[in-house]
Design an enzyme around this catalytic site. Structure first.
Site, mmCIF file in Angstrom:
data_model
loop_
_atom_site.group_PDB
_atom_site.id
_atom_site.type_symbol
_atom_site.label_atom_id
_atom_site.label_comp_id
_atom_site.label_asym_id
_atom_site.label_seq_id
_atom_site.Cartn_x
_atom_site.Cartn_y
_atom_site.Cartn_z
ATOM 1 N N TYR A 11 -7.207 -0.696 6.917
ATOM 2 C CA TYR A 11 -6.780 -2.096 6.737
ATOM 3 C C TYR A 11 -7.899 -3.085 7.106
ATOM 4 C CZ TYR A 11 -4.109 -6.375 7.876
ATOM 5 O OH TYR A 11 -3.668 -7.663 7.984
ATOM 6 N N ILE A 12 -8.313 -3.083 8.364
ATOM 7 C CA ILE A 12 -9.320 -4.079 8.774
ATOM 8 C C ILE A 12 -10.697 -3.679 8.222
ATOM 9 C CG2 ILE A 12 -10.315 -5.348 10.740
ATOM 10 C CD1 ILE A 12 -7.720 -4.603 12.295
ATOM 11 N N ALA A 74 -10.537 5.420 13.777
ATOM 12 C CA ALA A 74 -9.817 5.819 14.992
ATOM 13 C C ALA A 74 -8.328 5.894 14.675
ATOM 14 C CB ALA A 74 -10.040 4.799 16.110
ATOM 15 N N ASN A 75 -7.601 6.643 15.501
ATOM 16 C CA ASN A 75 -6.142 6.568 15.446
ATOM 17 C C ASN A 75 -5.752 5.302 16.198
ATOM 18 O OD1 ASN A 75 -6.435 9.062 14.357
ATOM 19 N ND2 ASN A 75 -5.006 10.098 15.726
ATOM 20 N N TYR A 140 -3.659 4.971 23.420
ATOM 21 C CA TYR A 140 -4.446 4.255 22.411
ATOM 22 C C TYR A 140 -5.424 3.292 23.100
ATOM 23 C CZ TYR A 140 -5.566 0.601 19.047
ATOM 24 O OH TYR A 140 -6.234 -0.334 18.298
ATOM 25 N N HIS A 188 4.167 -2.469 12.191
ATOM 26 C CA HIS A 188 3.803 -3.830 12.576
ATOM 27 C C HIS A 188 4.798 -4.866 12.058
ATOM 28 C CE1 HIS A 188 -0.185 -1.760 12.924
ATOM 29 N NE2 HIS A 188 0.011 -2.255 14.133
ATOM 30 N N LEU A 189 4.958 -5.908 12.856
ATOM 31 C CA LEU A 189 6.021 -6.877 12.605
ATOM 32 C C LEU A 189 5.968 -7.541 11.225
ATOM 33 C CD1 LEU A 189 8.483 -8.408 13.706
ATOM 34 C CD2 LEU A 189 6.908 -10.149 14.566
ATOM 35 N N ILE A 206 14.895 -7.099 15.791
ATOM 36 C CA ILE A 206 14.110 -7.814 16.807
ATOM 37 C C ILE A 206 14.187 -6.990 18.085
ATOM 38 C CG2 ILE A 206 14.003 -9.915 18.222
ATOM 39 C CD1 ILE A 206 15.343 -11.390 15.839
#
Ligand code: UFG
Length: 326
Positions: A11-12, A74-75, A140, A188-189, A206
């Site tokens: 993703y990043i 990385a994980n 993590y 992720h939210l 929530i």
């Protein structure tokens, strides 16, 4: 001279590759494609290999003239790390060791590292500065902190300079909507909220509404993935100028509660997005907000997407067009 981006199909990583391509940098990607996606890359050389395979990694360094490294591979899931610490230590630490060894042997002496706010654990103060104590509450964060420390000693012994970037909550997507966040399973939210208007889930849960915050839900600092990408470019410039190793937080410095994020997403998507309160998720601190003053001052970095609505609009463009991911 090329930049080696490990985990560049994630993703990043893939957003950073896109940003660097727009800057006309020469890029080589290694990614084991466990969480990364080949489709997230366009026009770059990809080696589908694992950093733990020293022999193949050495070949990449021999085939290219690598001047610097950006290390994402990385994980990176908090919950998963609690259940499978061995895998986190093995992949994150052993992989980084091999990478630094290859750098040392091939004379590559600059690395930008993808770190996390998880190194701080329960914060001592808000906003969190780089001087706050580090005490991760999960494997993590613990492995990311150990990776930072490894770099510190490799710098001292072999002169490999590093910039560690501690991200807060990465969100959003490239404005074209061609690449974005695609995790399986998703935890992720923002992507989970957007699965409701995409028709993939009925409601969002929530996790706790009895925290010590305005509306009782957890507060996080959401930072656009392209602002993270530009920070990697700035960190590289910083190292290229011969500056010494350093650590920077990356966030917007403004927190939004889970309720506020859901409300913004309702506005952006024009969908009612039903929500239901569940019990707290283990290990969630009530408030995590960054002070990024140091990055602004020293790296000359400025986030362009300060407004959560813009971040969700970009995320929505991606998710609406790719409800199944890549
Ligand atoms: N949340 C919900 N419902 C969901 C998912 C999340 O209420 O279905 C809440 C979480 O409890 C939390 C907030 O939304 O309060 C954000 O959760 P995320 O899972 O999106 O992100 P985290 O803040 O847990 O994790 C982020 C990064 C990690 C990093 C961590 C540092 O994704 O990589 O911050 O604490 F380790």
């Amino acid at each position: 001279m090329a930049i080696l981006v490990t985990g560049g199909a994630g993703y990043i990583g893939s957003h950073t590759v896109k940003y660097l391509q727009e800057r006309d940098e020469e890029i080589v990607v290694v990614d084991n494609l466990k969480n990364g996606h080949r489709e997230a890359l366009d026009g770059v050389k990809l080696y589908p290999i694992d950093l733990r395979n020293q022999e193949v990694l050495d070949r990449v360094f021999k085939e290219h003239s690598i001047s610097s490294v950006i290390h994402f591979a990385a994980n990176s899931l908090v919950g998963e790390s609690m259940e499978h610490p061995f895998e986190y230590y093995h992949n994150n630490l052993y992989g980084t060791m091999n990478l630094l060894k290859a750098m040392k042997e091939n004379g590559t002496c600059k690395i930008v590292f993808s770190s996390t706010a998880a190194v701080y654990g329960e914060p001592e103060e808000t906003p969190i500065t780089e001087n706050c104590g580090t005490d991760p509450t999960n494997p993590y964060g613990e492995t990311k902190l150990a990776m930072e420390k490894m770099m510190k000693w490799f710098d001292q012994a072999y002169g490999i300079r590093y910039v560690s970037l501690r991200y807060f909550n990465a969100a959003g997507a490239h404005y074209t909507g061609l690449i974005g966040e695609a995790h399986d399973p998703e935890t992720h939210l923002i992507p989970l909220i957007l699965q409701v208007p995409s028709g993939k889930r009925e409601k969002i849960f929530i996790f706790g509404d009895n925290y010590d915050t305005n509306d009782g839900t957890c507060i996080r600092d959401y930072i656009h993935v392209m602002d993270l990408a530009s920070a990697h470019g700035k960190a590289l410039d910083y190292l290229r100028k011969g500056n010494s190793s350093n650590i920077f937080n990356l966030g917007n410095g403004r927190g939004y509660s889970v309720m506020e994020v859901i409300e913004k997403a309702r506005k952006v998507t024009e969908h009612p997005i039903p929500a239901e309160v569940e019990k707290r998720r283990a290990g969630d601190p009530a408030v995590l907000v960054a002070s990024s003053e140091k990055a602004k001052k020293i790296l000359d970095w400025e986030p362009r997407y300060e407004d959560l609505q813009m971040i969700i609009e970009d995320a929505w463009r991606w998710h609406r067009n790719h409800p199944k991911g890549y």
